[in-house]
Write a protein that holds these residues in place. Sequence first.
Motif, PDB file in Angstrom:
ATOM      1  N   TYR A 134       0.846  -1.194   0.000  1.00 16.04           N
ATOM      2  CA  TYR A 134       0.000   0.000   0.000  1.00 16.04           C
ATOM      3  C   TYR A 134       0.879   1.242   0.000  1.00 16.04           C
ATOM      4  O   TYR A 134       1.884   1.309   0.717  1.00 16.04           O
ATOM      5  CB  TYR A 134      -0.902   0.024   1.235  1.00 16.04           C
ATOM      6  CG  TYR A 134      -2.042  -0.969   1.189  1.00 16.04           C
ATOM      7  CD1 TYR A 134      -3.139  -0.761   0.362  1.00 16.04           C
ATOM      8  CD2 TYR A 134      -2.028  -2.114   1.984  1.00 16.04           C
ATOM      9  CE1 TYR A 134      -4.189  -1.663   0.332  1.00 16.04           C
ATOM     10  CE2 TYR A 134      -3.070  -3.024   1.961  1.00 16.04           C
ATOM     11  CZ  TYR A 134      -4.147  -2.793   1.124  1.00 16.04           C
ATOM     12  OH  TYR A 134      -5.183  -3.700   1.095  1.00 16.04           O
ATOM     13  N   ARG A 138      -3.331   2.966   3.563  1.00 11.81           N
ATOM     14  CA  ARG A 138      -4.230   1.856   3.872  1.00 11.81           C
ATOM     15  C   ARG A 138      -3.423   0.666   4.375  1.00 11.81           C
ATOM     16  O   ARG A 138      -2.217   0.578   4.169  1.00 11.81           O
ATOM     17  CB  ARG A 138      -5.029   1.447   2.632  1.00 11.81           C
ATOM     18  CG  ARG A 138      -6.088   2.465   2.211  1.00 11.81           C
ATOM     19  CD  ARG A 138      -6.847   1.948   0.992  1.00 11.81           C
ATOM     20  NE  ARG A 138      -5.957   1.843  -0.174  1.00 11.81           N
ATOM     21  CZ  ARG A 138      -6.208   1.078  -1.236  1.00 11.81           C
ATOM     22  NH1 ARG A 138      -7.298   0.330  -1.265  1.00 11.81           N
ATOM     23  NH2 ARG A 138      -5.357   1.054  -2.252  1.00 11.81           N
ATOM     24  N   LEU A 140      -3.868  -3.837   5.110  1.00 12.72           N
ATOM     25  CA  LEU A 140      -4.664  -5.022   4.812  1.00 12.72           C
ATOM     26  C   LEU A 140      -5.728  -5.243   5.878  1.00 12.72           C
ATOM     27  O   LEU A 140      -6.880  -5.574   5.571  1.00 12.72           O
ATOM     28  CB  LEU A 140      -3.747  -6.240   4.721  1.00 12.72           C
ATOM     29  CG  LEU A 140      -4.388  -7.554   4.282  1.00 12.72           C
ATOM     30  CD1 LEU A 140      -4.930  -7.452   2.861  1.00 12.72           C
ATOM     31  CD2 LEU A 140      -3.386  -8.703   4.387  1.00 12.72           C
ATOM     32  N   GLU A 143      -8.662  -3.137   5.248  1.00 14.09           N
ATOM     33  CA  GLU A 143      -9.400  -3.458   4.031  1.00 14.09           C
ATOM     34  C   GLU A 143     -10.256  -4.708   4.190  1.00 14.09           C
ATOM     35  O   GLU A 143     -11.328  -4.810   3.595  1.00 14.09           O
ATOM     36  CB  GLU A 143      -8.421  -3.685   2.860  1.00 14.09           C
ATOM     37  CG  GLU A 143      -7.733  -2.427   2.358  1.00 14.09           C
ATOM     38  CD  GLU A 143      -8.673  -1.542   1.570  1.00 14.09           C
ATOM     39  OE1 GLU A 143      -9.332  -2.040   0.633  1.00 14.09           O
ATOM     40  OE2 GLU A 143      -8.762  -0.355   1.907  1.00 14.09           O
ATOM     41  N   GLU A 170      -0.987  -5.741  -0.225  1.00  6.80           N
ATOM     42  CA  GLU A 170      -2.327  -5.722  -0.810  1.00  6.80           C
ATOM     43  C   GLU A 170      -2.878  -7.151  -0.954  1.00  6.80           C
ATOM     44  O   GLU A 170      -2.116  -8.120  -1.022  1.00  6.80           O
ATOM     45  CB  GLU A 170      -2.289  -5.018  -2.162  1.00  6.80           C
ATOM     46  CG  GLU A 170      -1.880  -3.555  -2.049  1.00  6.80           C
ATOM     47  CD  GLU A 170      -1.906  -2.825  -3.383  1.00  6.80           C
ATOM     48  OE1 GLU A 170      -2.555  -3.313  -4.330  1.00  6.80           O
ATOM     49  OE2 GLU A 170      -1.274  -1.751  -3.478  1.00  6.80           O
ATOM     50  N   ASP A 223      -1.322  -5.211 -10.253  1.00  6.73           N
ATOM     51  CA  ASP A 223      -1.603  -4.256  -9.182  1.00  6.73           C
ATOM     52  C   ASP A 223      -2.885  -3.466  -9.402  1.00  6.73           C
ATOM     53  O   ASP A 223      -3.259  -2.660  -8.571  1.00  6.73           O
ATOM     54  CB  ASP A 223      -0.420  -3.292  -9.056  1.00  6.73           C
ATOM     55  CG  ASP A 223      -0.514  -2.406  -7.820  1.00  6.73           C
ATOM     56  OD1 ASP A 223      -1.002  -2.895  -6.780  1.00  6.73           O
ATOM     57  OD2 ASP A 223      -0.098  -1.238  -7.903  1.00  6.73           O
ATOM     58  N   VAL A 227     -10.392  -3.740  -5.834  1.00 10.44           N
ATOM     59  CA  VAL A 227     -10.166  -4.232  -4.476  1.00 10.44           C
ATOM     60  C   VAL A 227     -11.181  -5.307  -4.097  1.00 10.44           C
ATOM     61  O   VAL A 227     -10.835  -6.309  -3.474  1.00 10.44           O
ATOM     62  CB  VAL A 227     -10.223  -3.070  -3.464  1.00 10.44           C
ATOM     63  CG1 VAL A 227     -10.156  -3.607  -2.034  1.00 10.44           C
ATOM     64  CG2 VAL A 227      -9.078  -2.097  -3.705  1.00 10.44           C
ATOM     65  N   GLN A 230     -10.094  -8.502  -5.589  1.00  5.54           N
ATOM     66  CA  GLN A 230      -8.916  -9.004  -4.888  1.00  5.54           C
ATOM     67  C   GLN A 230      -9.330  -9.720  -3.594  1.00  5.54           C
ATOM     68  O   GLN A 230      -8.835 -10.806  -3.278  1.00  5.54           O
ATOM     69  CB  GLN A 230      -7.966  -7.862  -4.542  1.00  5.54           C
ATOM     70  CG  GLN A 230      -7.275  -7.206  -5.717  1.00  5.54           C
ATOM     71  CD  GLN A 230      -6.287  -6.150  -5.254  1.00  5.54           C
ATOM     72  OE1 GLN A 230      -5.585  -6.332  -4.268  1.00  5.54           O
ATOM     73  NE2 GLN A 230      -6.223  -5.032  -5.967  1.00  5.54           N
TER      74      GLN A 230
END
Length: 377
Positions: A134, A138, A140, A143, A170, A223, A227, A230
């Motif tokens: 990140y 942010r 993990l 998130e 991430e 990348d 999100v 992911q």
Amino acid sequence: MLRDDAPDRRGRRRTHRESRNSPPMRFLKLFALPLLTASLLSASLTSATAVAGGEQAAPAAAKAPPVPLLWKISDADNAVYLLGSFHLLRADDYPLSADIDQAFAASDKVVFEVAPEEMFDPTVGQRFMQRARYQDGRTLSKELPADLREKLNRVLAKNGRSLSQVDALEPWFVNLSLVLGVSQSIGFSPQLGLDQYLMRQAAEAGKATSGLESMDHQLDVMDSGPVDEQIKGLREFLDKPDEVPGMLEDIHKAWRNADLAELDEKARREMKDKTPQTYRMVNTERNDAWVPQIQKMLDDAKKGETLVVVGSLHLLGDDGLIERLRGKGYKVERVCAACASGTPDLAAPVAPAPAEATEAGGAGGKPVKTGSGKPAR
């Protein structure tokens, strides 16, 4: 090792484990995403997230070579061989089929997703990790939803690690690391992957090599996934981590047997349905960029043949390279001596190759070229 609920020889599935009908998206990262992923993660990048996947099997008896995912695309005076790779393989996946050996010998140049010199540039690892982390404050843990944080902590704890050690990474990177850790624990290696093997072969033979895209573009593709997609991929791993080894075996078996219907179901359709934006970036947009480059190889006035090696996903379906090039008017032939006549091919069917396409002919054992005319424009 195949689980007791793996597909039988006719491709049917036992019904007591319906979750195995559709392998999670996490496996497509090994099957289709840029080949650098496996190579970079294989060194030290998995140390924070590796998980045990069971005991590695003892060496097996010699097997027949994998059935190749190989096609010949040709016009009047040039040909391109398209080969679908698997980026992590085992020692018993070698030797390769004679079809691949002949295509390699016949080709003046070998083209990969990324040129070998870029692939092994010593700065790539640092650039890769910059994208994996990140950059905007942010983390993990912020998130991920609470239940997923708990599951990830449990998986990491099996190896004496914790979420705090991967908090700067991430979700896509954590997911890839987890999958690669399992794959290596059951004997798969990126150094044995088809791409790296052919890179070494090309260097030893003194063949020219190049890439279809830059390393930085591949890094950007990895990348740039949404999100939510992911996190969906990571959840699929963490919901059933104990099933990962068997699922990885299943998709490797489908590749090894060139079971195109199974691969299309488990890979392309799965990815397109579950994570459409990732599919667009990983597959469709890259195919869009590669088709004109392959056309240029075919339309070049200089006679010669080229072997192009890409992740197998790129060859499947109506939006795959095979059907896209067929639609341009080129002659398309399956090169597969081991394939039975009439065996189903791609989701959008490709006719079996004529016999001469799979046999050596002419000086030096070069495959006979059966090009028709230049494609209609």
